[in-house]
Design a protein around this motif. Structure first.
Motif, PDB file in Angstrom:
ATOM      1  N   UNK A  92       0.843  -1.186   0.000  1.00 29.14           N
ATOM      2  CA  UNK A  92       0.000   0.000   0.000  1.00 29.14           C
ATOM      3  C   UNK A  92       0.878   1.236   0.000  1.00 29.14           C
ATOM      4  N   UNK A  93       0.325   2.370   0.367  1.00 27.34           N
ATOM      5  CA  UNK A  93       1.047   3.642   0.290  1.00 27.34           C
ATOM      6  C   UNK A  93       2.205   3.677   1.295  1.00 27.34           C
ATOM      7  N   UNK A  94       3.371   4.092   0.797  1.00 30.96           N
ATOM      8  CA  UNK A  94       4.584   4.226   1.599  1.00 30.96           C
ATOM      9  C   UNK A  94       5.249   5.537   1.210  1.00 30.96           C
ATOM     10  N   UNK A  95       5.892   6.204   2.164  1.00 32.08           N
ATOM     11  CA  UNK A  95       6.634   7.428   1.899  1.00 32.08           C
ATOM     12  C   UNK A  95       7.674   7.175   0.807  1.00 32.08           C
ATOM     13  N   UNK A  96       7.579   7.831  -0.360  1.00 37.84           N
ATOM     14  CA  UNK A  96       8.569   7.602  -1.424  1.00 37.84           C
ATOM     15  C   UNK A  96       9.994   7.924  -0.996  1.00 37.84           C
ATOM     16  N   UNK A  97      10.143   8.896  -0.084  1.00 42.60           N
ATOM     17  CA  UNK A  97      11.477   9.228   0.401  1.00 42.60           C
ATOM     18  C   UNK A  97      12.127   8.051   1.104  1.00 42.60           C
ATOM     19  N   UNK A  98      11.337   7.272   1.857  1.00 45.75           N
ATOM     20  CA  UNK A  98      11.860   6.081   2.517  1.00 45.75           C
ATOM     21  C   UNK A  98      12.350   5.069   1.492  1.00 45.75           C
ATOM     22  N   UNK A  99      11.578   4.899   0.420  1.00 46.28           N
ATOM     23  CA  UNK A  99      11.967   3.925  -0.599  1.00 46.28           C
ATOM     24  C   UNK A  99      13.273   4.329  -1.284  1.00 46.28           C
ATOM     25  N   UNK A 100      13.430   5.617  -1.571  1.00 47.38           N
ATOM     26  CA  UNK A 100      14.670   6.079  -2.171  1.00 47.38           C
ATOM     27  C   UNK A 100      15.856   5.830  -1.237  1.00 47.38           C
ATOM     28  N   UNK A 101      15.643   6.088   0.037  1.00 46.76           N
ATOM     29  CA  UNK A 101      16.716   5.865   1.010  1.00 46.76           C
ATOM     30  C   UNK A 101      17.112   4.386   1.066  1.00 46.76           C
ATOM     31  N   UNK A 102      16.118   3.491   1.134  1.00 47.63           N
ATOM     32  CA  UNK A 102      16.409   2.060   1.191  1.00 47.63           C
ATOM     33  C   UNK A 102      17.161   1.611  -0.059  1.00 47.63           C
ATOM     34  N   UNK A 103      16.729   2.083  -1.224  1.00 47.13           N
ATOM     35  CA  UNK A 103      17.397   1.696  -2.466  1.00 47.13           C
ATOM     36  C   UNK A 103      18.862   2.136  -2.463  1.00 47.13           C
ATOM     37  N   UNK A 104      19.121   3.348  -1.957  1.00 44.83           N
ATOM     38  CA  UNK A 104      20.504   3.828  -1.903  1.00 44.83           C
ATOM     39  C   UNK A 104      21.338   3.007  -0.917  1.00 44.83           C
ATOM     40  N   UNK A 105      20.801   2.803   0.286  1.00 43.65           N
ATOM     41  CA  UNK A 105      21.590   2.170   1.329  1.00 43.65           C
ATOM     42  C   UNK A 105      21.730   0.663   1.132  1.00 43.65           C
ATOM     43  N   UNK A 106      20.728   0.022   0.520  1.00 44.07           N
ATOM     44  CA  UNK A 106      20.806  -1.414   0.274  1.00 44.07           C
ATOM     45  C   UNK A 106      21.420  -1.742  -1.084  1.00 44.07           C
ATOM     46  N   UNK A 107      21.565  -0.714  -1.911  1.00 41.97           N
ATOM     47  CA  UNK A 107      22.096  -0.956  -3.246  1.00 41.97           C
ATOM     48  C   UNK A 107      21.122  -1.693  -4.150  1.00 41.97           C
ATOM     49  N   UNK A 108      19.827  -1.500  -3.908  1.00 42.51           N
ATOM     50  CA  UNK A 108      18.805  -2.187  -4.701  1.00 42.51           C
ATOM     51  C   UNK A 108      18.514  -1.454  -6.003  1.00 42.51           C
ATOM     52  N   UNK A 109      18.155  -2.214  -7.008  1.00 43.03           N
ATOM     53  CA  UNK A 109      17.638  -1.650  -8.227  1.00 43.03           C
ATOM     54  C   UNK A 109      16.114  -1.691  -8.228  1.00 43.03           C
ATOM     55  N   UNK A 165      -2.738  -6.687  12.119  1.00 46.69           N
ATOM     56  CA  UNK A 165      -4.167  -6.395  12.162  1.00 46.69           C
ATOM     57  C   UNK A 165      -4.431  -4.922  12.454  1.00 46.69           C
ATOM     58  N   UNK A 166      -3.662  -4.368  13.374  1.00 44.76           N
ATOM     59  CA  UNK A 166      -3.861  -2.973  13.745  1.00 44.76           C
ATOM     60  C   UNK A 166      -3.548  -2.037  12.581  1.00 44.76           C
ATOM     61  N   UNK A 167      -2.443  -2.292  11.892  1.00 43.54           N
ATOM     62  CA  UNK A 167      -2.069  -1.431  10.765  1.00 43.54           C
ATOM     63  C   UNK A 167      -3.090  -1.567   9.639  1.00 43.54           C
ATOM     64  N   UNK A 168      -3.516  -2.793   9.363  1.00 42.25           N
ATOM     65  CA  UNK A 168      -4.490  -3.040   8.291  1.00 42.25           C
ATOM     66  C   UNK A 168      -5.781  -2.275   8.544  1.00 42.25           C
ATOM     67  N   UNK A 169      -6.337  -2.397   9.749  1.00 43.36           N
ATOM     68  CA  UNK A 169      -7.635  -1.774  10.029  1.00 43.36           C
ATOM     69  C   UNK A 169      -7.511  -0.267  10.256  1.00 43.36           C
ATOM     70  N   UNK A 170      -6.394   0.167  10.821  1.00 43.68           N
ATOM     71  CA  UNK A 170      -6.187   1.614  10.997  1.00 43.68           C
ATOM     72  C   UNK A 170      -6.150   2.313   9.646  1.00 43.68           C
ATOM     73  N   UNK A 171      -5.417   1.738   8.710  1.00 43.09           N
ATOM     74  CA  UNK A 171      -5.330   2.343   7.370  1.00 43.09           C
ATOM     75  C   UNK A 171      -6.705   2.408   6.726  1.00 43.09           C
ATOM     76  N   UNK A 172      -7.479   1.340   6.838  1.00 40.27           N
ATOM     77  CA  UNK A 172      -8.813   1.315   6.237  1.00 40.27           C
ATOM     78  C   UNK A 172      -9.725   2.342   6.898  1.00 40.27           C
ATOM     79  N   UNK A 173      -9.697   2.424   8.236  1.00 42.80           N
ATOM     80  CA  UNK A 173     -10.532   3.401   8.936  1.00 42.80           C
ATOM     81  C   UNK A 173     -10.171   4.823   8.511  1.00 42.80           C
ATOM     82  N   UNK A 174      -8.897   5.073   8.304  1.00 44.28           N
ATOM     83  CA  UNK A 174      -8.454   6.397   7.886  1.00 44.28           C
ATOM     84  C   UNK A 174      -9.030   6.765   6.516  1.00 44.28           C
ATOM     85  N   UNK A 175      -9.062   5.811   5.601  1.00 46.70           N
ATOM     86  CA  UNK A 175      -9.637   6.074   4.276  1.00 46.70           C
ATOM     87  C   UNK A 175     -11.143   6.309   4.372  1.00 46.70           C
TER      88      UNK A 175
END
Length: 609
Positions: A236-253, A295-305
């Motif tokens: 689901x939705x994730x901060x794009x900045x986090x993904x860029x950081x992980x790709x840089x630090x893990x060396x992922x493509x 379970x908490x993250x799943x239902x919290x996200x849904x309730x927020x939407x």
């Protein structure tokens, strides 16, 4: 009449033969784990069911091998085939008969859904080869969301970059959201066009949708099915900045990140035990903290939407749960609906625990008696929705006639007033003065004009139209809306509840309105004999090709309004007319333009049958 519907994925094939009106199934087929040594198929006919091993065949080959015997054993004549296609892009917004040209166009959409559309296309090719003499129809997951307003479908990216890559939000699970919202309206005994419904399709893939008066105006999935809610293996939705950081630090493509986000995240990644919510619920009850957090993250996200969509629509009349998790997990429904009392949504714990739905008992209410919001569990039946799309196309083909044109009129900004408002603005006992008759019988432009004041600016000299109405209504274009600083919703004429407000200034007084400003939905007025000639009914939604000098356009989402008091005419606002280079006449009135429109496609998305 029986229709074969096919959902051909990359590793599975589902098919069913059913009657589009009764929804009665004659046969069903489900092949799974295709392309592996564990591939198997379950075939169910009227006389029983069987499961067989298949060997390492892919989905198209499985369809070629299984379909002939499947059809023969069904002992009914299949008159058409419906194919689920995940991505229709901007072009395909209604079910469409499949031709070679359509197949080529679908190939061009592969970059938008590289995991899904190629498999859908392979299934189409196999089925067309096996059944060349019956119509084949494509029904698109994205089509239901083609009514998303621009502000909901646009990403905040540089415009040139977004246009280059076709970056916009499309939404998915359209057949499920369309089906479940319509079933909710049927259960409540109300017209879907009068309801604000939030539908929650919860399965291995999950999405939420805001259905305002029958139209999707917000949905959680975006350009791809990765955005939005927590899913079985998708983040689901994730901060794009986090993904860029992980790709840089893990060396992922990109390939590795794609694998993590689509295959290793969601409930699987959070729980560490798998993606099956039943296992997660069981281990959560036994004290597994990772499963509890999942379970908490799943239902919290849904309730927020849900809360966000209620805000977008200015309230909610029904909240619907569907899909494997939505239909079967009382715990997810309970946790999701906690703390929604402020919306008027109150859960009955006993009804929630006992709720059961299937294809014969489609809806189960789970709200408390004092809940002002209907809380419903709806059995998902995407097969029936696919068959419904096929039936719609078959009806269109049967109604094909010689080209039928429709006169076009351009509607500039104007105002409708109640008699009470006339008295306030022009003086007690004032009667509106006819200036000139309009094209619709009994309506006229008035001598009277007003100033419309918004939060940002005002527009002077806006003409009043007569006669008076039960509610004040100010119709503006998108250009006017931005100029005034008003967020006016697109609505049918007369539907002003929860719309934008403004202030009207007249020669005698001023009137502050809390609602009444709308952008009128493009529509066609018809008499009953016109509707019969065009093969449409009141409240149908159609596509209309406009033939003008130099800039032909096809307008979608055009509402048909049928009444004995109407004259045949299509109404566009000034922005729409300018886009097609249609010349409009005097400001504040509807005038004939000389241009004509050709009815192209009937889209009965609001049918309740």
């Amino acid at each position: 009449m029986h229709i074969l519907v096919i959902n051909c994925g990359s590793s599975s094939v589902k098919a069913a033969i059913l009657h589009p009106e009764t929804r009665a199934r004659v046969a069903r087929l489900k092949a799974e784990r295709l392309g592996t040594d564990r591939a198997s198929v379950r075939i169910q006919h009227m006389d029983g069911a069987r499961t067989e091993a298949l060997g390492p065949v892919d989905a198209p080959e499985a369809l070629r091998v299984l379909l002939p015997a499947f059809l023969e054993a069904a002992t009914v004549k299949v008159v058409a085939v419906g194919h689920r296609v995940v991505h229709g892009g901007e072009r395909f917004t209604t079910p469409i008969a499949i031709t070679d040209e359509v197949v080529e166009a679908l190939k061009g959409l592969t970059p938008l859904a590289p995991l899904h559309n190629p498999a859908n296309l392979a299934g189409i090719r196999s089925a067309r080869d096996l059944l060349p003499d019956v119509p084949h129809v494509a029904i698109f997951d994205t089509a239901f969301h083609s009514t998303l307003p621009r502000r909901a479908r646009t990403y905040a990216l540089p415009t040139a970059l977004a246009e280059k890559h076709g970056a916009r939000r499309y939404g998915f699970h359209g057949p499920s959201h369309a089906w479940s919202s319509r079933q909710a309206a049927l259960h409540l005994g109300r017209d879907l066009r009068d309801l604000r419904v939030i539908t929650c399709h919860l399965g291995n893939g999950a999405s939420a949708c805001a259905v305002e008066y029958g139209r999707s105006i917000e949905t959680s999935m975006g350009m791809t099915p990765l955005e939005g809610l927590v899913m079985g293996t998708r983040s689901g939705s994730v901060d794009p900045g986090l993904l860029l950081r992980v790709m840089r630090e893990e060396g992922w493509g990109p390939a590795r990140m794609d694998q993590v986000l689509n295959r290793e995240s969601g409930l699987l990644g959070l729980s560490g035990v798998g993606r099956d919510l039943r296992d997660i619920e069981e281990r959560s009850a036994n004290g597994n903290e990772s499963c509890r957090l999942a379970l908490q993250v799943f239902t919290h996200r849904l309730r927020k939407y849900i809360g966000a969509y209620a805000a977008v629509m200015g309230g909610v009349d029904a909240i619907v749960f569907t899909g494997g998790i939505g239909e079967n997990s009382a715990l997810v429904r309970h946790r999701t609906l906690q703390r929604l009392d402020f919306l008027g949504a109150r859960l009955s714990e006993s009804e929630n625990r006992s709720a059961q739905v299937d294809l014969h008992h489609v809806v189960a209410p789970i709200h408390a008696q004092d809940s002002t919001v209907a809380l419903l569990v709806v059995a998902c039946d995407e097969e029936a929705e696919l068959a419904r799309g096929v039936r719609m196309v078959l009806r269109e083909q049967a109604a094909v006639q010689a080209p039928r044109t429709i006169p076009i009129a351009v509607s500039a900004r104007h105002i409708h007033l109640t008699q009470e408002a006339v008295d306030i603005l022009f003086g007690a006992g004032h009667t509106l003065t006819p200036y000139k008759p309009l094209s619709q019988p009994g309506q006229f432009a008035c001598e009277e004009k007003l100033t419309v004041v918004g939060p940002r600016r005002s527009i002077e000299g806006v003409r009043v139209l007569g006669p008076t109405r039960p509610a004040c209504q100010i119709e503006v274009s998108r250009t006017d809306e931005f100029f005034l600083g008003i967020d006016a919703p697109v609505r049918d004429s007369g539907d002003v509840k929860h719309s934008a407000g403004c202030t009207l200034i007249g020669p005698v007084g001023r009137l502050a309105l809390t609602e009444g400003v709308i952008c009128a939905r493009r529509h066609i007025h018809m008499r009953p004999e016109d509707a019969e000639r065009f093969g449409v009914e009141d409240r149908d939604v159609v596509e209309v090709a406009v033939n003008s000098a130099g800039r032909d356009l096809v307008f979608g989402d055009v509402l048909v309004r049928v009444s004995l008091k109407y004259a045949l005419e299509m109404h566009l606002d000034t922005d729409e007319a300018n886009a097609a280079e249609i010349v409009r006449g005097h400001e504040g009135s509807l005038v004939e333009t000389g241009a004509t429109a050709l009815l192209r496609c009937r889209k009965t998305v609001f049918d309740t049958a």
